[in-house]
Design a protein around this motif. Sequence first.
Motif, PDB file in Angstrom:
ATOM      1  N   THR B  86       0.431   1.394  -7.456  1.00  0.00           N
ATOM      2  CA  THR B  86       1.224   2.624  -7.497  1.00  0.00           C
ATOM      3  C   THR B  86       1.747   2.891  -6.097  1.00  0.00           C
ATOM      4  O   THR B  86       0.971   2.992  -5.141  1.00  0.00           O
ATOM      5  CB  THR B  86       0.356   3.814  -7.959  1.00  0.00           C
ATOM      6  N   SER B  87       3.069   2.967  -5.965  1.00  0.00           N
ATOM      7  CA  SER B  87       3.649   3.062  -4.626  1.00  0.00           C
ATOM      8  C   SER B  87       5.154   3.280  -4.731  1.00  0.00           C
ATOM      9  O   SER B  87       5.732   3.255  -5.818  1.00  0.00           O
ATOM     10  CB  SER B  87       3.371   1.766  -3.857  1.00  0.00           C
ATOM     11  N   MET B  88       5.765   3.474  -3.566  1.00  0.00           N
ATOM     12  CA  MET B  88       7.225   3.464  -3.448  1.00  0.00           C
ATOM     13  C   MET B  88       7.623   2.055  -3.003  1.00  0.00           C
ATOM     14  O   MET B  88       7.143   1.578  -1.968  1.00  0.00           O
ATOM     15  CB  MET B  88       7.660   4.494  -2.409  1.00  0.00           C
ATOM     16  N   TYR B  89       8.482   1.393  -3.764  1.00  0.00           N
ATOM     17  CA  TYR B  89       8.917   0.034  -3.447  1.00  0.00           C
ATOM     18  C   TYR B  89      10.345   0.077  -2.916  1.00  0.00           C
ATOM     19  O   TYR B  89      11.241   0.651  -3.539  1.00  0.00           O
ATOM     20  CB  TYR B  89       8.817  -0.867  -4.670  1.00  0.00           C
ATOM     21  N   LEU B  90      10.523  -0.547  -1.757  1.00  0.00           N
ATOM     22  CA  LEU B  90      11.821  -0.529  -1.098  1.00  0.00           C
ATOM     23  C   LEU B  90      12.330  -1.942  -0.907  1.00  0.00           C
ATOM     24  O   LEU B  90      11.629  -2.799  -0.386  1.00  0.00           O
ATOM     25  CB  LEU B  90      11.713   0.153   0.265  1.00  0.00           C
ATOM     26  N   CYS B  91      13.559  -2.152  -1.327  1.00  0.00           N
ATOM     27  CA  CYS B  91      14.240  -3.416  -1.086  1.00  0.00           C
ATOM     28  C   CYS B  91      15.159  -3.240   0.113  1.00  0.00           C
ATOM     29  O   CYS B  91      15.717  -2.156   0.315  1.00  0.00           O
ATOM     30  CB  CYS B  91      15.050  -3.789  -2.327  1.00  0.00           C
ATOM     31  N   ALA B  92      15.317  -4.280   0.905  1.00  0.00           N
ATOM     32  CA  ALA B  92      16.234  -4.226   2.041  1.00  0.00           C
ATOM     33  C   ALA B  92      17.010  -5.534   2.124  1.00  0.00           C
ATOM     34  O   ALA B  92      16.557  -6.587   1.663  1.00  0.00           O
ATOM     35  CB  ALA B  92      15.482  -3.960   3.339  1.00  0.00           C
ATOM     36  N   SER B  93      18.158  -5.447   2.726  1.00  0.00           N
ATOM     37  CA  SER B  93      19.032  -6.591   2.909  1.00  0.00           C
ATOM     38  C   SER B  93      19.449  -6.615   4.365  1.00  0.00           C
ATOM     39  O   SER B  93      19.759  -5.558   4.936  1.00  0.00           O
ATOM     40  CB  SER B  93      20.242  -6.420   1.984  1.00  0.00           C
ATOM     41  N   ARG B  94      19.452  -7.765   4.973  1.00  0.00           N
ATOM     42  CA  ARG B  94      19.813  -7.841   6.388  1.00  0.00           C
ATOM     43  C   ARG B  94      21.134  -8.550   6.553  1.00  0.00           C
ATOM     44  O   ARG B  94      21.360  -9.626   6.011  1.00  0.00           O
ATOM     45  CB  ARG B  94      18.763  -8.582   7.184  1.00  0.00           C
ATOM     46  N   GLY B 106      17.543  -0.068   0.064  1.00  0.00           N
ATOM     47  CA  GLY B 106      17.910   0.531  -1.204  1.00  0.00           C
ATOM     48  C   GLY B 106      17.299   1.906  -1.348  1.00  0.00           C
ATOM     49  O   GLY B 106      16.552   2.359  -0.478  1.00  0.00           O
ATOM     50  N   PRO B 107      17.564   2.584  -2.467  1.00  0.00           N
ATOM     51  CA  PRO B 107      17.090   3.953  -2.666  1.00  0.00           C
ATOM     52  C   PRO B 107      15.599   4.042  -2.979  1.00  0.00           C
ATOM     53  O   PRO B 107      15.021   5.123  -2.917  1.00  0.00           O
ATOM     54  CB  PRO B 107      17.924   4.459  -3.841  1.00  0.00           C
ATOM     55  N   GLY B 108      14.983   2.924  -3.314  1.00  0.00           N
ATOM     56  CA  GLY B 108      13.548   2.931  -3.610  1.00  0.00           C
ATOM     57  C   GLY B 108      13.251   3.073  -5.090  1.00  0.00           C
ATOM     58  O   GLY B 108      14.021   3.676  -5.842  1.00  0.00           O
TER      59      GLY B 108
END
Lengths: 111, 114
Positions: B86-94, B106-108
């Motif tokens: 259980t958590s906030m998952y964040l995607c990122a792009s470089r 991303g917005p999470g």
Amino acid sequence: DAKTTQPPSMDCAEGRAANLPCNHSTISGNEYVYWYRQIHSQGPQYIIHGLKNNETNEMASLIITEDRKSSTLILPHATLRDTAVYYCIVRVESSYDKVIFGPGTSLSVIP
Amino acid sequence: DVKVTQSSRYLVKRTGEKVFLECVQDMDHENMFWYRQDPGLGLRLIYFSYDVKMKEKGDIPEGYSVSREKKERFSLILESASTNQTSMYLCASRGADRGRETQYFGPGTRLLVL
């Protein structure tokens, strides 16, 4: 990545400039100063970054001291939507390593 | 503007379910990342990918896998969800936007595992 220190919280009146300080006394010559912010329950948002010259974009201005040991993020006319946690980090621009945020500064913009 | 989108803002799943979190970026970036964010622990890197079909473990890969079949899409898979995921998952792009290179998030996805 060099460490940064920021005040834990700040208040700013709506419409006024918000000046958020950051100390990074151990910054290396090839490390940039980055600023992100995170509005509650949203993903971090990139704001601005710079190496040694002052930078400005549509969101903010970044002022870096001549010795590069500290910087200030300026939001020229703060709005309620600018209420967020602001993170200052220093890292090499080309690094694809993970981003590490410290505790940041919780900015509250007050009507 | 760089855009990183995530398939869901909120998800509720049961223990043992298989969970797919999808992330799409529209800037032709090669590097993509999955983090989780928890109070008091900050951002922790789960996996990252520097090219199609390439993946590297981050700091906390256990219980997760990833898939990068297309450049624009990076998926995080929880094979058998557990309550500690259980958590906030964040995607990122470089990549670079207007000549400046950084990571864009991303917005999470806020995941609750019951």
